[in-house]
Motif scaffolding. Structure first.
Motif, PDB file in Angstrom:
ATOM      1  N   ALA A 417     -28.589   7.087 -76.243  1.00  0.00           N
ATOM      2  CA  ALA A 417     -28.294   8.086 -77.278  1.00  0.00           C
ATOM      3  C   ALA A 417     -26.903   8.681 -77.102  1.00  0.00           C
ATOM      4  O   ALA A 417     -26.261   9.070 -78.082  1.00  0.00           O
ATOM      5  CB  ALA A 417     -29.345   9.190 -77.239  1.00  0.00           C
ATOM      6  N   LEU A 418     -26.412   8.744 -75.850  1.00  0.00           N
ATOM      7  CA  LEU A 418     -25.087   9.302 -75.591  1.00  0.00           C
ATOM      8  C   LEU A 418     -23.975   8.271 -75.759  1.00  0.00           C
ATOM      9  O   LEU A 418     -22.801   8.603 -75.585  1.00  0.00           O
ATOM     10  CB  LEU A 418     -25.032   9.896 -74.181  1.00  0.00           C
ATOM     11  CG  LEU A 418     -25.900  11.136 -73.929  1.00  0.00           C
ATOM     12  CD1 LEU A 418     -25.748  11.620 -72.497  1.00  0.00           C
ATOM     13  CD2 LEU A 418     -25.573  12.256 -74.896  1.00  0.00           C
ATOM     14  N   GLY A 419     -24.361   7.014 -76.071  1.00  0.00           N
ATOM     15  CA  GLY A 419     -23.336   6.026 -76.411  1.00  0.00           C
ATOM     16  C   GLY A 419     -23.112   4.916 -75.419  1.00  0.00           C
ATOM     17  O   GLY A 419     -22.160   4.146 -75.568  1.00  0.00           O
ATOM     18  N   SER A 420     -23.960   4.765 -74.402  1.00  0.00           N
ATOM     19  CA  SER A 420     -23.764   3.707 -73.418  1.00  0.00           C
ATOM     20  C   SER A 420     -24.207   2.359 -73.979  1.00  0.00           C
ATOM     21  O   SER A 420     -25.378   2.164 -74.301  1.00  0.00           O
ATOM     22  CB  SER A 420     -24.555   4.011 -72.139  1.00  0.00           C
ATOM     23  OG  SER A 420     -24.576   2.884 -71.287  1.00  0.00           O
ATOM     24  N   LYS A 421     -23.268   1.424 -74.070  1.00  0.00           N
ATOM     25  CA  LYS A 421     -23.600   0.077 -74.541  1.00  0.00           C
ATOM     26  C   LYS A 421     -24.444  -0.657 -73.516  1.00  0.00           C
ATOM     27  O   LYS A 421     -25.326  -1.445 -73.870  1.00  0.00           O
ATOM     28  CB  LYS A 421     -22.313  -0.693 -74.835  1.00  0.00           C
ATOM     29  CG  LYS A 421     -21.511  -0.129 -76.003  1.00  0.00           C
ATOM     30  CD  LYS A 421     -20.246  -0.941 -76.257  1.00  0.00           C
ATOM     31  CE  LYS A 421     -19.466  -0.359 -77.439  1.00  0.00           C
ATOM     32  NZ  LYS A 421     -18.208  -1.114 -77.688  1.00  0.00           N
ATOM     33  N   LEU A 422     -24.179  -0.392 -72.237  1.00  0.00           N
ATOM     34  CA  LEU A 422     -24.965  -1.053 -71.190  1.00  0.00           C
ATOM     35  C   LEU A 422     -26.421  -0.595 -71.236  1.00  0.00           C
ATOM     36  O   LEU A 422     -27.342  -1.416 -71.118  1.00  0.00           O
ATOM     37  CB  LEU A 422     -24.365  -0.738 -69.823  1.00  0.00           C
ATOM     38  CG  LEU A 422     -25.099  -1.365 -68.632  1.00  0.00           C
ATOM     39  CD1 LEU A 422     -24.994  -2.879 -68.676  1.00  0.00           C
ATOM     40  CD2 LEU A 422     -24.539  -0.842 -67.308  1.00  0.00           C
ATOM     41  N   ALA A 423     -26.648   0.720 -71.401  1.00  0.00           N
ATOM     42  CA  ALA A 423     -28.019   1.224 -71.471  1.00  0.00           C
ATOM     43  C   ALA A 423     -28.739   0.632 -72.690  1.00  0.00           C
ATOM     44  O   ALA A 423     -29.922   0.269 -72.616  1.00  0.00           O
ATOM     45  CB  ALA A 423     -28.014   2.749 -71.550  1.00  0.00           C
ATOM     46  N   ARG A 424     -28.036   0.532 -73.820  1.00  0.00           N
ATOM     47  CA  ARG A 424     -28.620  -0.074 -75.021  1.00  0.00           C
ATOM     48  C   ARG A 424     -29.024  -1.524 -74.744  1.00  0.00           C
ATOM     49  O   ARG A 424     -30.099  -1.975 -75.144  1.00  0.00           O
ATOM     50  CB  ARG A 424     -27.615  -0.009 -76.171  1.00  0.00           C
ATOM     51  CG  ARG A 424     -28.076  -0.676 -77.456  1.00  0.00           C
ATOM     52  CD  ARG A 424     -27.001  -0.559 -78.512  1.00  0.00           C
ATOM     53  NE  ARG A 424     -26.933   0.788 -79.023  1.00  0.00           N
ATOM     54  CZ  ARG A 424     -27.528   1.212 -80.134  1.00  0.00           C
ATOM     55  NH1 ARG A 424     -28.246   0.362 -80.858  1.00  0.00           N
ATOM     56  NH2 ARG A 424     -27.431   2.457 -80.529  1.00  0.00           N
ATOM     57  N   GLN A 425     -28.168  -2.236 -74.024  1.00  0.00           N
ATOM     58  CA  GLN A 425     -28.471  -3.624 -73.685  1.00  0.00           C
ATOM     59  C   GLN A 425     -29.706  -3.721 -72.790  1.00  0.00           C
ATOM     60  O   GLN A 425     -30.568  -4.576 -72.981  1.00  0.00           O
ATOM     61  CB  GLN A 425     -27.263  -4.250 -72.981  1.00  0.00           C
ATOM     62  CG  GLN A 425     -27.454  -5.692 -72.557  1.00  0.00           C
ATOM     63  CD  GLN A 425     -26.242  -6.215 -71.796  1.00  0.00           C
ATOM     64  OE1 GLN A 425     -25.115  -5.746 -71.992  1.00  0.00           O
ATOM     65  NE2 GLN A 425     -26.476  -7.175 -70.920  1.00  0.00           N
ATOM     66  N   GLN A 479     -19.952   0.843 -65.217  1.00  0.00           N
ATOM     67  CA  GLN A 479     -20.762   1.397 -66.303  1.00  0.00           C
ATOM     68  C   GLN A 479     -22.096   1.921 -65.772  1.00  0.00           C
ATOM     69  O   GLN A 479     -22.597   2.949 -66.229  1.00  0.00           O
ATOM     70  CB  GLN A 479     -20.985   0.344 -67.382  1.00  0.00           C
ATOM     71  CG  GLN A 479     -19.716  -0.050 -68.125  1.00  0.00           C
ATOM     72  CD  GLN A 479     -19.960  -1.181 -69.109  1.00  0.00           C
ATOM     73  OE1 GLN A 479     -20.807  -1.068 -70.000  1.00  0.00           O
ATOM     74  NE2 GLN A 479     -19.233  -2.276 -68.945  1.00  0.00           N
ATOM     75  N   LEU A 480     -22.668   1.203 -64.792  1.00  0.00           N
ATOM     76  CA  LEU A 480     -23.886   1.695 -64.154  1.00  0.00           C
ATOM     77  C   LEU A 480     -23.614   3.003 -63.417  1.00  0.00           C
ATOM     78  O   LEU A 480     -24.413   3.949 -63.474  1.00  0.00           O
ATOM     79  CB  LEU A 480     -24.439   0.653 -63.179  1.00  0.00           C
ATOM     80  CG  LEU A 480     -25.071  -0.596 -63.778  1.00  0.00           C
ATOM     81  CD1 LEU A 480     -25.408  -1.606 -62.689  1.00  0.00           C
ATOM     82  CD2 LEU A 480     -26.328  -0.231 -64.562  1.00  0.00           C
ATOM     83  N   LYS A 481     -22.470   3.049 -62.726  1.00  0.00           N
ATOM     84  CA  LYS A 481     -22.103   4.279 -62.023  1.00  0.00           C
ATOM     85  C   LYS A 481     -21.972   5.436 -63.017  1.00  0.00           C
ATOM     86  O   LYS A 481     -22.443   6.555 -62.762  1.00  0.00           O
ATOM     87  CB  LYS A 481     -20.781   4.069 -61.275  1.00  0.00           C
ATOM     88  CG  LYS A 481     -20.305   5.297 -60.484  1.00  0.00           C
ATOM     89  CD  LYS A 481     -19.385   6.184 -61.320  1.00  0.00           C
ATOM     90  CE  LYS A 481     -19.065   7.478 -60.600  1.00  0.00           C
ATOM     91  NZ  LYS A 481     -18.551   8.517 -61.505  1.00  0.00           N
ATOM     92  N   SER A 482     -21.369   5.189 -64.180  1.00  0.00           N
ATOM     93  CA  SER A 482     -21.199   6.243 -65.178  1.00  0.00           C
ATOM     94  C   SER A 482     -22.553   6.712 -65.709  1.00  0.00           C
ATOM     95  O   SER A 482     -22.771   7.911 -65.893  1.00  0.00           O
ATOM     96  CB  SER A 482     -20.320   5.736 -66.331  1.00  0.00           C
ATOM     97  OG  SER A 482     -19.018   5.432 -65.872  1.00  0.00           O
ATOM     98  N   CYS A 483     -23.470   5.773 -65.947  1.00  0.00           N
ATOM     99  CA  CYS A 483     -24.819   6.152 -66.397  1.00  0.00           C
ATOM    100  C   CYS A 483     -25.506   7.008 -65.339  1.00  0.00           C
ATOM    101  O   CYS A 483     -26.145   8.016 -65.655  1.00  0.00           O
ATOM    102  CB  CYS A 483     -25.658   4.904 -66.682  1.00  0.00           C
ATOM    103  SG  CYS A 483     -25.231   4.039 -68.213  1.00  0.00           S
ATOM    104  N   GLN A 484     -25.360   6.610 -64.076  1.00  0.00           N
ATOM    105  CA  GLN A 484     -25.998   7.372 -63.004  1.00  0.00           C
ATOM    106  C   GLN A 484     -25.397   8.776 -62.906  1.00  0.00           C
ATOM    107  O   GLN A 484     -26.123   9.748 -62.670  1.00  0.00           O
ATOM    108  CB  GLN A 484     -25.841   6.648 -61.668  1.00  0.00           C
ATOM    109  CG  GLN A 484     -26.423   7.429 -60.503  1.00  0.00           C
ATOM    110  CD  GLN A 484     -26.474   6.637 -59.228  1.00  0.00           C
ATOM    111  OE1 GLN A 484     -27.490   6.059 -58.888  1.00  0.00           O
ATOM    112  NE2 GLN A 484     -25.354   6.604 -58.509  1.00  0.00           N
TER     113      GLN A 484
END
Length: 797
Positions: A417-425, A479-484
């Protein structure tokens, strides 16, 4: 020959008998040497369990005895008798140099094995972030995690003090409401009137009993109030009490587990009581379609008229924006002129339904045990004495809830929801295309100008690509680090606002010196966080959060009293202060040390003397605490100047100056990040700032002077954010900070830099798990697993 054999056997028996006797004597000697301990060390005293069970609380009789002891305060405290309660400058912090060897590039095998890898989180842990930065002999990497943690520690300290003001207000308000409801009873009342008043008295009576155990309810409602109070305090089970009426599809039962205190409200008994009382008032519905319910609610609104209830209830509006249920303020807004005669129940109901048609349903989040969530249905439309606040992610979880299957990771949902393409994937790979579609249908979830909304907008910048950024920032691991980082920040925010935010329930390389290091190159994030810090400082100032709070002082003194009672109990068990190292287990020793360190400058031992802590000094400290607390309970400081100076020295508030310094540091980090992206050289002052960053962090966390050299082990946070249809609670949590290594490109070479990040966890449990229980799990042999989708970020080195 036979005689020789007999003699040999006799000799063998004697030899083995002597060996056995020697062994027994040896064991006995060891037992004696260790003072009666087992051969494996001292027996556990279970000090933390005893502390939490209230074994070290002062009884009323003991308080009365201590009032009779003569106490002389150290005259040197008089110099602080006239000092301002608020600090004007942040006290510096000094971190002693660590002796452990610093890891170099060749020691990080994961980078050698995979030359394309530039980012790795190792198993190295720190009690606090600043330890990763202070006194380093190699380049550091200042992470967004580190400044976020400072932001949240200051926020939690500030909200804690504000909550004590809220406690004082609620403790004054509930007796007023209770007494006004009692005096309005009339003999000519109809049966509906009597039932409505009884319902109102019951709801307010339970809230009052929860916050004040000495309260004696009216005889007519005493049994119900006491039964409900016991259920709430037990924190377990689901039931629909008879006095609440028949279950409805939208409200099948009260889930008593939701009254289990979480977040900062686990710190003391008074905070736990406040949590349960407020949560109770947030939980009980008054249905618009039921005459008795609506009349009962209006009686409470009339009882609150002329008080500062609205100010109490609206305290956190700037932080969240809108509440998620209609409440007392809703009813008052329908009839602003109190001189008019009150509306009839039918007229009141009509106005509420008109409001429903004009503005839509008030509630977007279900927090009840229910078969359906139909906020537009007039039969399920309800009001609450207090309403929890609506958060963007709670709306998100409501939209994606599906009781027929296991819910997806709440962290992946939020990051998407906050815009992470990796999380969407990752969601798509988990066959969650329906959840993705629902997220997209919500539109701009972050169109929210509250502090909470602005904070999420700030986190969202961490998930956006940055022009001219180093190559490693486009890798999957970064990108994983940013999500974390986003989820670690969100966890800390929900931990602070566990009571105010509405919780969902699902319907059923070594090189020469190259400079001090680098800043995570995301200038927009740092600048947004700095602006948010300034906004929060202004809001807290308007709410009076930086002013003196006698209730907060009493809380601190009560915690100190428990420590001295613990020391006295150990003395009585034959364990003096000089025997703690040998007569306590490591866990018990650490608990005593942490309890002592938490007192900091407010340690009452320093009021009297700087001598050896023993039973006599504990006794005098307890007497001083009780006698000062008596003054604070009356809303005054002691007249004795030495006593006044002692309490003011320990209570001085640094929260405002911490917010101001945090904003300055964020602005400086933003400038440094911009310089890095523009390939500008850092000045000597910039290098010095990065070198001193660890000690700046320590000061923001309130580690003054040399206290930062041995910090408390209290960085872990755990909070429940969602309850599944089966009653299990979904928790989000962070563990101790862990080292992150980054190969940062600089003038044609890659430099190994070290920083720290917060490891993020998600798990479900059939009970609410608090911070201490979470810490115990982390330290157990079977510690919890990290989310699988974050595993590529970590290495076992």
């Amino acid at each position: 020959m036979m005689s020789d054999n007999v003699n040999r056997k006799s000799s063998d028996k004697t030899r083995w008998l002597l060996v056995g006797v020697a062994g027994v004597l040896g064991v006995a000697w060891l037992v004696f040497w260790f003072g009666g301990f087992s051969v494996f060390g001292p027996p556990p005293r279970h000090l933390q369990e005893r502390w939490e069970a209230g074994q070290f609380d002062l009884s009323d009789d003991e308080r009365q005895r201590l009032r009779g002891i003569s106490v002389e305060f150290d005259p040197s405290n008089e110099r602080d008798a006239d000092r301002a309660i608020e600090q004007t400058a942040l006290v510096g912090s000094y971190v002693m140099k660590r002796e452990e060897p610093v890891k170099r590039r060749e020691e990080l095998a994961v980078f050698q094995e995979d030359p394309t890898r530039k980012v790795a989180v190792t198993t190295e842990e720190f009690r606090h972030f600043y330890q990763a930065y202070a006194n380093q002999d190699h380049p550091v990497f200042i992470t967004s995690d580190s400044i976020l943690n400072a932001f949240h520690r200051i926020l939690e300290d500030s909200i804690l003090k504000l909550e004590f003001r809220q406690i004082e207000r609620l403790q004054r308000l509930l007796p007023i409401l209770d007494e006004r409801l009692a005096v309005t009873r009339r003999s000519a009342d109809s049966e509906v009137d009597r039932s409505a008043r009884r319902r109102a008295q019951t709801v307010i009576g339970v809230a009052r009993q929860l916050i004040d155990p000495s309260y004696e309810p009216d005889s007519e409602i005493r049994r119900i109030v006491q039964e409900e109070t016991e259920r709430v305090e037990s924190g377990s089970g689901q039931s629909m009490p008879d006095w609440l009426g028949e279950p409805k599809p939208s409200f099948l039962a009260i889930d008593y587990s939701r009254f289990t205190p979480m977040g900062l409200h686990t710190r003391s008994d008074v905070l736990r009581r406040h949590y349960r009382s407020v949560r109770w008032l947030q939980t009980i519905p008054f249905y618009v379609g039921d005459d008795e319910h609506l009349l009962s609610f209006r009686l409470i609104a009339e009882a609150a008229d002329g008080t500062n209830w609205a100010s109490f209830a609206e305290t956190y509006r700037e932080f969240f924006g809108g509440t998620d249920d209609w409440n007392l303020q809703t009813l008052n807004s329908l009839q602003p002129d109190r001189s008019d005669s009150p509306d009839s129940i039918d007229t009141l109901r009509s106005k509420l339904l008109q409001r429903l048609d004009a503005k839509g349903p008030p509630s977007k989040i279900n927090d009840r045990v229910a078969e359906e969530f139909a906020p537009r249905n007039s039969e399920s439309l309800s009001l609450h004495v207090l309403s929890a606040y609506r958060t963007p992610e709670a709306i998100l979880f409501q939209a994606t809830a599906d009781w027929t299957k296991t819910p997806p990771s709440v962290g992946l949902l939020l990051c998407t929801a906050l815009g992470s393409k990796l999380a969407r994937q990752r969601l798509a790979e988990s066959n969650e295309s329906e959840s993705i579609a629902k997220i997209d249908s919500l539109g701009r979830l972050l169109d929210d100008d509250s502090v909470y909304g602005e904070y999420l907008q700030c986190l969202a910048t961490l998930l956006n690509p940055i022009d001219s950024s180093p190559g490693f920032m486009s890798t999957e691991r970064w990108q994983l680090k940013s999500c974390q980082t986003v989820l670690g920040g969100w966890t800390q925010l929900r931990h602070t606002f566990a009571l105010q935010a509405k919780q969902n329930r699902i319907v059923l390389n070594q090189s020469s010196h190259v400079g001090a290091g680098f800043v995570e190159p995301n200038p927009e994030f740092f600048r947004r966080l700095g602006r948010l810090a300034s906004r929060i400082e202004n809001s807290l100032d308007e709410l009076g959060a930086f002013e003196i709070s006698y209730e907060h002082m009493r809380f601190r003194l009560n915690e100190s009293a428990r420590f001295f009672m613990l020391i006295r109990a150990l003395e009585q068990e034959g364990i003096g202060i000089n025997k703690l190292g040998t007569h306590l287990t490591r866990e018990d020793r650490q608990f005593v040390y942490d309890a002592y360190e938490k007192m900091g400058e407010s340690n009452p031992k320093n009021w009297l003397s700087f001598g050896q802590l023993d039973e006599e000094l504990s006794e005098l400290s307890l007497a001083a605490i009780v006698q000062v607390s008596d003054h604070l309970e009356r809303g005054e400081l002691p007249n004795d100047r030495a006593a006044r100076g002692a309490i003011l020295r320990g209570e001085r508030s640094s929260n405002r100056v911490r917010w101001l310094r945090l904003a300055e540091i964020c602005e400086r980090l933003g400038d440094l990040a911009s310089k890095q992206l523009d390939n500008q050289s850092l000045t000597a002052a910039d290098e010095q700032f990065i070198t001193n960053y660890g000690e700046e962090l320590a000061a923001l966390l309130n580690y003054e002077l040399h206290s930062a050299s041995d910090p408390l082990d209290d960085a872990m946070r755990c909070v429940s954010v969602l309850t599944q249809a089966n009653g299990n609670h979904v928790h989000i949590a962070v563990a101790r900070p862990q080292a992150i290594y980054v190969l940062y490109p600089d003038h044609g070479q890659e430099l190994l830099c070290r920083g720290a990040v917060f490891p993020y966890f998600e798990f479900t449990d059939d009970a609410i798990v608090d911070d201490q229980s979470w810490k115990t799990r982390l330290d157990s042999a079977t510690s919890p697993d990290r989310p699988r989708w974050l595993e590529p970020l970590f290495t076992d080195e």
